[in-house]
Enzyme design. Sequence first.
Site, short mmCIF file in Angstrom:
data_model
loop_
_atom_site.label_atom_id
_atom_site.label_comp_id
_atom_site.label_asym_id
_atom_site.label_seq_id
_atom_site.Cartn_x
_atom_site.Cartn_y
_atom_site.Cartn_z
N HIS A 124 0.81 -1.22 0.00
CA HIS A 124 0.00 0.00 0.00
C HIS A 124 0.85 1.27 0.00
O HIS A 124 0.33 2.35 -0.30
CB HIS A 124 -0.92 0.03 1.22
CG HIS A 124 -1.98 -1.01 1.21
ND1 HIS A 124 -2.81 -1.23 0.14
CD2 HIS A 124 -2.34 -1.94 2.16
CE1 HIS A 124 -3.65 -2.23 0.42
NE2 HIS A 124 -3.37 -2.67 1.64
N ASP A 161 -2.95 -10.64 -2.49
CA ASP A 161 -3.52 -10.11 -1.26
C ASP A 161 -4.97 -9.71 -1.51
O ASP A 161 -5.32 -9.28 -2.61
CB ASP A 161 -2.71 -8.89 -0.82
CG ASP A 161 -3.03 -8.42 0.58
OD1 ASP A 161 -2.24 -8.69 1.50
OD2 ASP A 161 -4.08 -7.74 0.76
#
Length: 306
Positions: A124, A161
């Site tokens: 992220h 993910d």
Amino acid sequence: MLRLYTHPACLQHDPGPGHAERPARLRAVLQALDQDRYAALDRVEAPLATREQLLRVHSAAHMERVLASAPATGHHRLDEDTLMSPGSVEAALRAAGANVAAVDAVMNGDCQRAFCAVRPPGHHATRDQAMGFCLFNNIAVAAAHALAVHGLKRVAIADFDVHHGNGTQAIFEREPRVLFVSSHQSPLYPDSGHEDERGSGNIVNGTLSPGAGSHEFRELWDIVLLPRLDAFRPQLVLVSAGFDAHRNDPLADIRLGHEDYAWITERLVTLARTHAGGRLVSTLEGGYDLAALAACASAHVGALMD
């Protein structure tokens, strides 16, 4: 041979009581890999990433902000859910450094595949911002190192993910030497990764609706994502291995089991053998139910070894 990169410092990053991304996550993974079947793992301590390595994907302002933000005691909050403790800087540098060392190892022929059991996770983190539990973008640092130091022309990043790797996508969306493919739940944090986000033709997002399970996950990879990876003919395969699409994970609503992670890992190993001389580096991202995380990481590493 499979090499395992980790470091005790990665256990010292502690976002505080009740935080999902806790040191117990890495302990669960390492305990699962302590079984006899993993005795053949070549275990190596992760080095520290250098400033030069970080600056290939992060701005100087971001790097310095993270390096200066670890408190002497307690916690320092970078955003709503991304916190730093006294041990966070070394942990983040070891996590990124593990990925760089793993790329060097597979490119130099010291091993064929590597798994980086590290935290904090990375996918992220953008060029300028820490977010979503992530300080530095470990897999992006690895890909940029492969381009800059090893001269590769085609590096693939496969991200399974359950949350979209928005940072990885943003860093490479105008870099045609990197193909980023991702399967993730949508809608879900960070509200990115829509299928019409294509970068310069090198971004492929596949979304899964809440409640999707093994059939939808495998079909998405078989029909959409793996064919794009195959057509790209990567010289190196990098994997953002998040295990939070497991049915028991508290932060999402996808219904995978550990056998699905063995399946996708086997497919990615085959892809690496076909195009990249077997070269594959995987790094730990999410996974927040400890038992599920241990089982999924164990299945992933078992498939990497096989």
